[in-house]
Enzyme design. Sequence first.
Site, PDB file in Angstrom:
ATOM      1  N   GLU A   1       4.215   3.931   6.159  1.00  0.00           N
ATOM      2  CA  GLU A   1       3.034   3.063   6.048  1.00  0.00           C
ATOM      3  C   GLU A   1       1.920   3.862   5.384  1.00  0.00           C
ATOM      4  O   GLU A   1       1.799   5.072   5.610  1.00  0.00           O
ATOM      5  CB  GLU A   1       2.657   2.592   7.464  1.00  0.00           C
ATOM      6  CG  GLU A   1       1.412   1.772   7.580  1.00  0.00           C
ATOM      7  CD  GLU A   1       1.469   0.407   6.907  1.00  0.00           C
ATOM      8  OE1 GLU A   1       1.734   0.345   5.684  1.00  0.00           O
ATOM      9  OE2 GLU A   1       1.209  -0.592   7.587  1.00  0.00           O
ATOM     10  N   ASP A   2       1.116   3.185   4.580  1.00  0.00           N
ATOM     11  CA  ASP A   2       0.023   3.876   3.902  1.00  0.00           C
ATOM     12  C   ASP A   2      -1.057   4.325   4.887  1.00  0.00           C
ATOM     13  O   ASP A   2      -1.508   5.452   4.854  1.00  0.00           O
ATOM     14  CB  ASP A   2      -0.585   3.006   2.785  1.00  0.00           C
ATOM     15  CG  ASP A   2      -0.988   1.616   3.258  1.00  0.00           C
ATOM     16  OD1 ASP A   2      -0.657   1.233   4.404  1.00  0.00           O
ATOM     17  OD2 ASP A   2      -1.628   0.896   2.478  1.00  0.00           O
TER      18      ASP A   2
ATOM     19  N   LYS B   1      -6.646   6.377  10.861  1.00  0.00           N
ATOM     20  CA  LYS B   1      -8.056   6.354  11.257  1.00  0.00           C
ATOM     21  C   LYS B   1      -8.108   6.258  12.778  1.00  0.00           C
ATOM     22  O   LYS B   1      -8.143   5.162  13.334  1.00  0.00           O
ATOM     23  CB  LYS B   1      -8.748   5.118  10.671  1.00  0.00           C
ATOM     24  CG  LYS B   1      -8.948   5.118   9.173  1.00  0.00           C
ATOM     25  CD  LYS B   1      -9.668   3.834   8.757  1.00  0.00           C
ATOM     26  CE  LYS B   1      -9.855   3.748   7.270  1.00  0.00           C
ATOM     27  NZ  LYS B   1     -10.346   2.411   6.870  1.00  0.00           N
TER      28      LYS B   1
ATOM     29  N   ASP C   1      -5.794  -0.374  -1.992  1.00  0.00           N
ATOM     30  CA  ASP C   1      -6.591  -1.209  -2.892  1.00  0.00           C
ATOM     31  C   ASP C   1      -7.880  -1.720  -2.255  1.00  0.00           C
ATOM     32  O   ASP C   1      -8.034  -1.750  -1.041  1.00  0.00           O
ATOM     33  CB  ASP C   1      -5.782  -2.446  -3.289  1.00  0.00           C
ATOM     34  CG  ASP C   1      -5.607  -3.398  -2.118  1.00  0.00           C
ATOM     35  OD1 ASP C   1      -5.112  -2.953  -1.068  1.00  0.00           O
ATOM     36  OD2 ASP C   1      -5.996  -4.576  -2.223  1.00  0.00           O
TER      37      ASP C   1
ATOM     38  N   ARG D   1      -5.349   0.719  -6.904  1.00  0.00           N
ATOM     39  CA  ARG D   1      -4.113   1.323  -6.402  1.00  0.00           C
ATOM     40  C   ARG D   1      -3.611   2.447  -7.313  1.00  0.00           C
ATOM     41  O   ARG D   1      -2.900   3.338  -6.879  1.00  0.00           O
ATOM     42  CB  ARG D   1      -2.993   0.274  -6.313  1.00  0.00           C
ATOM     43  CG  ARG D   1      -3.228  -0.801  -5.287  1.00  0.00           C
ATOM     44  CD  ARG D   1      -1.958  -1.612  -5.081  1.00  0.00           C
ATOM     45  NE  ARG D   1      -2.188  -2.895  -4.439  1.00  0.00           N
ATOM     46  CZ  ARG D   1      -2.256  -3.080  -3.121  1.00  0.00           C
ATOM     47  NH1 ARG D   1      -2.126  -2.063  -2.300  1.00  0.00           N
ATOM     48  NH2 ARG D   1      -2.457  -4.280  -2.619  1.00  0.00           N
TER      49      ARG D   1
ATOM     50  N   ASP E   1      -4.923   1.635  10.665  1.00  0.00           N
ATOM     51  CA  ASP E   1      -6.353   1.387  10.860  1.00  0.00           C
ATOM     52  C   ASP E   1      -6.542   0.916  12.297  1.00  0.00           C
ATOM     53  O   ASP E   1      -6.635   1.727  13.210  1.00  0.00           O
ATOM     54  CB  ASP E   1      -6.780   0.341   9.820  1.00  0.00           C
ATOM     55  CG  ASP E   1      -8.276   0.192   9.699  1.00  0.00           C
ATOM     56  OD1 ASP E   1      -8.913  -0.094  10.713  1.00  0.00           O
ATOM     57  OD2 ASP E   1      -8.815   0.350   8.588  1.00  0.00           O
TER      58      ASP E   1
ATOM     59  N   GLY F   1       0.770  -1.241   0.000  1.00  0.00           N
ATOM     60  CA  GLY F   1       0.000   0.000   0.000  1.00  0.00           C
ATOM     61  C   GLY F   1       0.799   1.289   0.000  1.00  0.00           C
ATOM     62  O   GLY F   1       0.318   2.309  -0.486  1.00  0.00           O
TER      63      GLY F   1
ATOM     64  N   PHE G   1     -13.660   2.894   4.801  1.00  0.00           N
ATOM     65  CA  PHE G   1     -12.685   2.265   3.913  1.00  0.00           C
ATOM     66  C   PHE G   1     -12.265   3.236   2.800  1.00  0.00           C
ATOM     67  O   PHE G   1     -13.102   3.898   2.202  1.00  0.00           O
ATOM     68  CB  PHE G   1     -13.267   0.987   3.307  1.00  0.00           C
ATOM     69  CG  PHE G   1     -12.236   0.156   2.606  1.00  0.00           C
ATOM     70  CD1 PHE G   1     -11.363  -0.653   3.317  1.00  0.00           C
ATOM     71  CD2 PHE G   1     -12.109   0.203   1.219  1.00  0.00           C
ATOM     72  CE1 PHE G   1     -10.396  -1.404   2.676  1.00  0.00           C
ATOM     73  CE2 PHE G   1     -11.143  -0.544   0.563  1.00  0.00           C
ATOM     74  CZ  PHE G   1     -10.287  -1.343   1.297  1.00  0.00           C
ATOM     75  N   VAL G   2     -10.973   3.297   2.558  1.00  0.00           N
ATOM     76  CA  VAL G   2     -10.459   4.191   1.516  1.00  0.00           C
ATOM     77  C   VAL G   2      -9.705   3.416   0.439  1.00  0.00           C
ATOM     78  O   VAL G   2      -9.242   2.293   0.666  1.00  0.00           O
ATOM     79  CB  VAL G   2      -9.563   5.310   2.098  1.00  0.00           C
ATOM     80  CG1 VAL G   2     -10.394   6.338   2.840  1.00  0.00           C
ATOM     81  CG2 VAL G   2      -8.479   4.736   3.001  1.00  0.00           C
TER      82      VAL G   2
HETATM   83  P1  XMP Z   1      -4.098  -2.172  10.689  1.00  0.00           P
HETATM   84  O1  XMP Z   1      -5.519  -2.467  11.037  1.00  0.00           O
HETATM   85  O2  XMP Z   1      -3.184  -3.287  11.059  1.00  0.00           O
HETATM   86  O3  XMP Z   1      -4.161  -2.103   9.117  1.00  0.00           O
HETATM   87  O4  XMP Z   1      -3.636  -0.843  11.219  1.00  0.00           O
HETATM   88  C1  XMP Z   1      -3.109  -1.703   8.405  1.00  0.00           C
HETATM   89  C2  XMP Z   1      -3.148  -2.231   7.010  1.00  0.00           C
HETATM   90  O5  XMP Z   1      -4.469  -2.570   6.588  1.00  0.00           O
HETATM   91  C3  XMP Z   1      -4.730  -2.044   5.313  1.00  0.00           C
HETATM   92  N1  XMP Z   1      -5.877  -1.117   5.394  1.00  0.00           N
HETATM   93  C4  XMP Z   1      -6.539  -0.570   4.369  1.00  0.00           C
HETATM   94  N2  XMP Z   1      -6.361  -0.690   3.039  1.00  0.00           N
HETATM   95  N3  XMP Z   1      -8.147   0.796   2.675  1.00  0.00           N
HETATM   96  C5  XMP Z   1      -7.174  -0.008   2.206  1.00  0.00           C
HETATM   97  O6  XMP Z   1      -7.022  -0.092   0.993  1.00  0.00           O
HETATM   98  C6  XMP Z   1      -8.406   0.967   3.978  1.00  0.00           C
HETATM   99  O7  XMP Z   1      -9.309   1.715   4.361  1.00  0.00           O
HETATM  100  C7  XMP Z   1      -7.543   0.242   4.878  1.00  0.00           C
HETATM  101  N4  XMP Z   1      -7.479   0.170   6.226  1.00  0.00           N
HETATM  102  C8  XMP Z   1      -6.447  -0.665   6.504  1.00  0.00           C
HETATM  103  C9  XMP Z   1      -3.486  -1.372   4.859  1.00  0.00           C
HETATM  104  O8  XMP Z   1      -2.773  -2.219   3.991  1.00  0.00           O
HETATM  105  C10 XMP Z   1      -2.667  -1.148   6.086  1.00  0.00           C
HETATM  106  O9  XMP Z   1      -1.292  -1.275   5.862  1.00  0.00           O
HETATM  107 MG    MG Z   2      -0.204  -1.464   4.021  1.00  0.00          MG
END
Ligand code: XMP
Ligand code: MG
Length: 181
Positions: free
Chosen positions: A103-104, A135, A163, A169, A107, A49, A156-157
């Site tokens: 990191e992208d 988030k 993706d 992406r 969450d 990501g 969700f984004v």
């Molecule tokens: P956590 O929950 O571990 O999640 O903080 C981190 C990873 O989950 C993916 N992620 C998303 N990917 N839209 C996405 O396309 C979203 O809204 C989203 N939320 C979490 C992402 O890969 C991230 O590194």
């Molecule tokens: Mg990621």
Amino acid sequence: MSALVTLFDKTFEPFLPESLIQEKIKELAEEINKDYAGKKPLFIAILNGSFMFAADLFKAINIEAEICFIKLASYKGAKSTGNVITAIGLDNDINNRHVIILEDIIDTGKTLSQFLPQLEHQQPSSLKIAVLLHKPDATIHPVHIDYCCFSIPNRFVLGYGLDYDGFGRNLKEIYQLKESE
Ligand code: XMP
Ligand code: MG
């Protein structure tokens, strides 16, 4: 800004325009340029990501720095699976290095909270986190974020590296799941 995007069963609406994303990333890069001058930081970008964020940020870094890419998690569908998989290892020696994780999105925080202790174990000189998106309302496992471009609602984004089941992406803007979905 473009119109709605439909992928599989879901519809996404424009959320963060390309110009704003680029502006925030430049601001973040300027901060890092100041904070890390002379420190030769090592950026560790987490695939998949973060690849666009990492590329645009790194282009705006004008101090001596290295970057490497690792893969940790697989993310399936619209909810975090929490499965952390180390697919591509970290070849660089991070001992006594100033490390910045790219990191992208944070969450639930689960991915990074599981991974950070592994890095700390190798005793870097410093370890900081730079994220494109956070988030706060979704965070279950608190992670200290040092640099963040956008705090966003718990929806969700998609796009700009992020993706939905592998697709989306390549969108230049960031979209969010439509309210009614
Ligand atoms: P956590 O929950 O571990 O999640 O903080 C981190 C990873 O989950 C993916 N992620 C998303 N990917 N839209 C996405 O396309 C979203 O809204 C989203 N939320 C979490 C992402 O890969 C991230 O590194
Ligand atoms: Mg990621």
